[in-house]
Design a protein around this motif. Structure first.
Motif, short mmCIF file in Angstrom:
data_model
loop_
_atom_site.label_atom_id
_atom_site.label_comp_id
_atom_site.label_asym_id
_atom_site.label_seq_id
_atom_site.Cartn_x
_atom_site.Cartn_y
_atom_site.Cartn_z
N VAL A 93 0.96 -1.47 0.09
CA VAL A 93 -0.05 0.08 0.01
C VAL A 93 0.86 1.19 -0.04
CG1 VAL A 93 -1.75 1.47 1.35
CG2 VAL A 93 -1.95 -0.96 1.08
N ARG A 94 1.79 1.20 0.76
CA ARG A 94 2.67 2.48 1.13
C ARG A 94 3.28 2.48 -0.39
NH1 ARG A 94 5.27 0.93 5.63
NH2 ARG A 94 4.10 2.81 6.75
N SER A 95 4.07 1.63 -1.07
CA SER A 95 4.84 1.83 -2.06
C SER A 95 3.80 1.91 -3.56
CB SER A 95 5.93 0.76 -2.34
OG SER A 95 5.10 -0.64 -2.45
N ASN A 96 2.49 1.65 -3.18
CA ASN A 96 1.82 1.75 -4.08
C ASN A 96 2.11 0.76 -5.34
OD1 ASN A 96 -0.55 2.87 -5.66
ND2 ASN A 96 0.60 4.73 -6.68
N SER A 97 2.48 -0.49 -5.04
CA SER A 97 2.73 -1.55 -5.94
C SER A 97 1.68 -2.62 -6.10
CB SER A 97 4.15 -2.09 -5.54
OG SER A 97 3.85 -2.51 -4.21
N LEU A 98 0.48 -2.44 -5.77
CA LEU A 98 -0.63 -3.32 -5.90
C LEU A 98 -1.12 -3.19 -7.30
CD1 LEU A 98 -2.33 -3.15 -2.35
CD2 LEU A 98 -1.60 -5.22 -3.36
N SER A 99 -1.55 -4.54 -7.91
CA SER A 99 -2.00 -4.21 -9.29
C SER A 99 -3.12 -3.53 -9.37
CB SER A 99 -2.16 -5.81 -9.62
OG SER A 99 -3.12 -6.41 -9.07
N LYS A 100 -4.11 -3.40 -8.49
CA LYS A 100 -5.21 -2.76 -8.67
C LYS A 100 -5.03 -1.13 -8.79
CE LYS A 100 -8.68 -5.94 -7.15
NZ LYS A 100 -9.99 -5.94 -6.37
N GLY A 101 -3.90 -0.69 -8.40
CA GLY A 101 -3.80 0.77 -8.57
C GLY A 101 -3.48 1.29 -7.23
#
Length: 171
Positions: free
Chosen positions: A44-52
């Motif tokens: 979440v912090r690194s904004n690395s989830l595939s959904k955005g």
């Protein structure tokens, strides 16, 4: 003990008539938390989830939910909200995300349900955005933190371990 206002004399559900109340400034703040694995919080912090961008989507979802609260909670009044905000704090100690939502209005009735709905839907949206990597997340501690305005004045939750104590201040 206070009477339940959403029940008539026969115990039937009713929408409260607020037509004779004065229009005043009202504000409410609610919070919730979502506990997750440390690895999920880092994504979440690194904004690395595939959904955005999890937090951007959750913020918009919370604001939208507050605006549509009367469609979700059967006896809520439709309110012309002046402002809604949804904020997040990433907490490594939890680990997870603390959600804070506030709503304000000039109206005859309060905005507690709108703030609570915003906080809960924002937390649910975080769950939805992260569930592919962490189905074990837990949403909890949804509560009203503060309300201002109306006949009862200011109410604020005290910082207590059990979460059930509160204070009532007339202003």
């Amino acid at each position: 003990m206070t009477t339940l206002t959403h029940l008539d004399a026969q115990g039937r559900a009713r929408m409260v008539n607020v037509g004779d109340k004065a229009i005043t400034a009202r504000r409410a703040v609610a919070s919730a938390q979502i506990v997750m694995r440390p690895e999920t919080l880092e994504q979440v912090r690194s904004n690395s989830l595939s959904k955005g961008d999890v937090l951007a989507v959750a913020r918009i979802a919370g604001i939208q939910a507050a605006k549509r609260c009367d469609e979700l909670i059967p006896l809520c009044h439709s309110l012309p909200l002046d402002a809604v905000s949804v904020d997040f704090e990433l907490d490594d100690a939890l680990p997870g995300v603390l959600v804070t939502a506030s709503a304000s209005v000039q109206s005859r009735t309060g905005v507690e349900m709108e703030a609570l709905t915003a906080a809960s839907v924002a937390a649910l949206t975080i769950y939805d955005m992260c569930k592919a990597v962490d189905k074990g997340m837990m949403i909890d501690k949804l509560c009203l933190v503060r309300k201002e305005g109306g006949r009862s004045g200011v109410w604020e939750r005290a910082n207590s371990p059990d979460g059930h104590q509160d204070t009532q201040n007339e202003e």
